[in-house]
Design an enzyme around this catalytic site. Structure first.
Site, PDB file in Angstrom:
ATOM      1  CG  ASP A   1      21.118   8.081  24.208  1.00 24.89           C
ATOM      2  OD1 ASP A   1      20.600   7.417  23.404  1.00 24.89           O
ATOM      3  OD2 ASP A   1      22.320   8.488  24.850  1.00 24.89           O
TER       4      ASP A   1
ATOM      5  N   PRO B   1      15.384  -3.063  29.980  1.00 29.87           N
ATOM      6  CG  PRO B   1      17.088  -3.700  30.745  1.00 29.87           C
ATOM      7  CD  PRO B   1      16.265  -3.339  29.508  1.00 29.87           C
TER       8      PRO B   1
ATOM      9  CG  ASP C   1      27.101   7.358  25.054  1.00 35.23           C
ATOM     10  OD1 ASP C   1      27.068   7.885  24.458  1.00 35.23           O
ATOM     11  OD2 ASP C   1      26.318   6.377  23.603  1.00 35.23           O
TER      12      ASP C   1
ATOM     13  CD  GLN D   1      21.619  -2.493  29.282  1.00 37.06           C
ATOM     14  OE1 GLN D   1      20.976  -2.609  29.216  1.00 37.06           O
ATOM     15  NE2 GLN D   1      22.462  -1.238  29.906  1.00 37.06           N
TER      16      GLN D   1
ATOM     17  CG  HIS E   1      25.424  11.185  19.811  1.00 36.98           C
ATOM     18  ND1 HIS E   1      27.075   9.644  20.121  1.00 36.98           N
ATOM     19  CD2 HIS E   1      24.971  10.110  21.108  1.00 36.98           C
ATOM     20  CE1 HIS E   1      26.492   8.836  20.799  1.00 36.98           C
ATOM     21  NE2 HIS E   1      25.149   9.154  21.262  1.00 36.98           N
TER      22      HIS E   1
END
Ligand code: AG3
Length: 282
Positions: free
Chosen positions: A155, A162, A85, A30, A61
């Site tokens: 997540d 994708p 991340d 990406q 989160h």
């Protein structure tokens, strides 16, 4: 590039002033850009869609992690699909009960660049001995693994590019297969004011594999449009009705300090506005 315009919703977008571009390249999967802004701190976008900002990442989160973990209680094994991340991983490992956190990320560049440019988001979580980082396709992983988890957290990006495969009936069926009995699956499910079809589709697709499914909400400023819906599925319908006293007791025992999550908010997040209930049709 002096500004970044997010391209996600038809005819409506958010635009950031850029004070500095830190990184901009196509990874194997990406287009990834990292830039500095005056209002939201450092921002990462994938294929022109904002994924994370240092200013408000904690909202998403905390809610995508502590709601399933505290609803279930005494969670030992967690599977995270996506989340390269490390923000979900960080929140997961704050629970002392967690023995293994498996993070399956498609794009190694997301992990590497997050470690380099957003070290506070994972905050050491990738070096925790409980962490198992696997770089592979999440769809393939849930179809093949013989490990079983108490909680699966998806997540993902939005269902374009994708991320699309992470919103299918067969993916949810495989997540169900990876859960221990009475385990819970939670997913990123878009902003229903703009992405209403995602609520309807996920609602129907999860229902094929789970005895109980619904959504809960969080408001993340940079996921514009008001409420974000987080998908929820389990064979134990009681898990989304855990009383607030139990949540308070578990939260206090966990000794986790949050900036958004509270046990009262956890309880309230399952109360849905009528327009979301209307999108949940069979
Ligand atoms: N992943 C979810 C991004 C969703 C953005 N979508 C939207 N605004 N509708 C974020 C990754 C954080 N770990």
């Amino acid at each position: 590039m002096k500004r970044f315009d997010e391209i996600l919703h038809n005819g409506y977008s958010q635009s950031f002033d850029i004070t500095r571009i830190i990184f901009h390249e196509k990874t194997e999967h990406q287009e990834l850009v990292i830039f500095e802004t005056p209002t939201f701190g450092r921002v990462m976008a994938l294929d022109n869609i904002v994924q994370v900002t240092t200013r408000d990442e904690h909202v998403y989160h905390e809610m995508l992690t502590h709601v399933p973990l505290l609803a279930k209680g005494n969670v030992k094994d967690v599977l995270i699909i996506g989340g390269g991340d490390g923000g979900i991983l960080r929140e997961t490992l704050r629970h002392a009960s967690v023995q293994h956190a498996t993070l399956v990320e498609l794009d190694r560049a997301v992990v590497d660049l997050s470690l380099e440019h957003f070290p506070d988001i994972s905050n050491g979580a990738f070096s925790d001995p409980r962490t198992d980082l696997i770089i592979t396709d999440g769809v393939k992983f849930v179809a093949e693994t013989d490990k079983r988890f108490d909680v699966v957290i998806v997540d993902s990006t939005d269902p374009v590019g994708p991320g699309e495969v992470l919103f299918t009936e067969s993916f949810y069926a495989d997540c169900h297969r990876c859960l221990k009995e009475g385990g819970v699956l939670v997913t990123q499910n878009g902003v229903p004011f703009f992405q209403g079809d995602e609520v309807t589709n996920t609602y129907q697709r999860m229902a094929k594999s789970f005895a109980d499914n619904s959504f809960y909400t969080a408001v993340v400023p940079t996921y514009i449009g008001g409420f974000m819906t987080l998908g929820w599925a389990s064979d134990d319908a009681g898990l989304r009705h855990v009383d607030v006293e139990t949540l308070r007791a578990r939260f206090a025992a966990a000794q986790i300090k949050c900036r958004y999550y509270t046990p009262d908010l956890h309880k309230a997040a399952f109360a849905l506005p009528q327009f979301i209930l209307d999108l949940m049709r069979k």
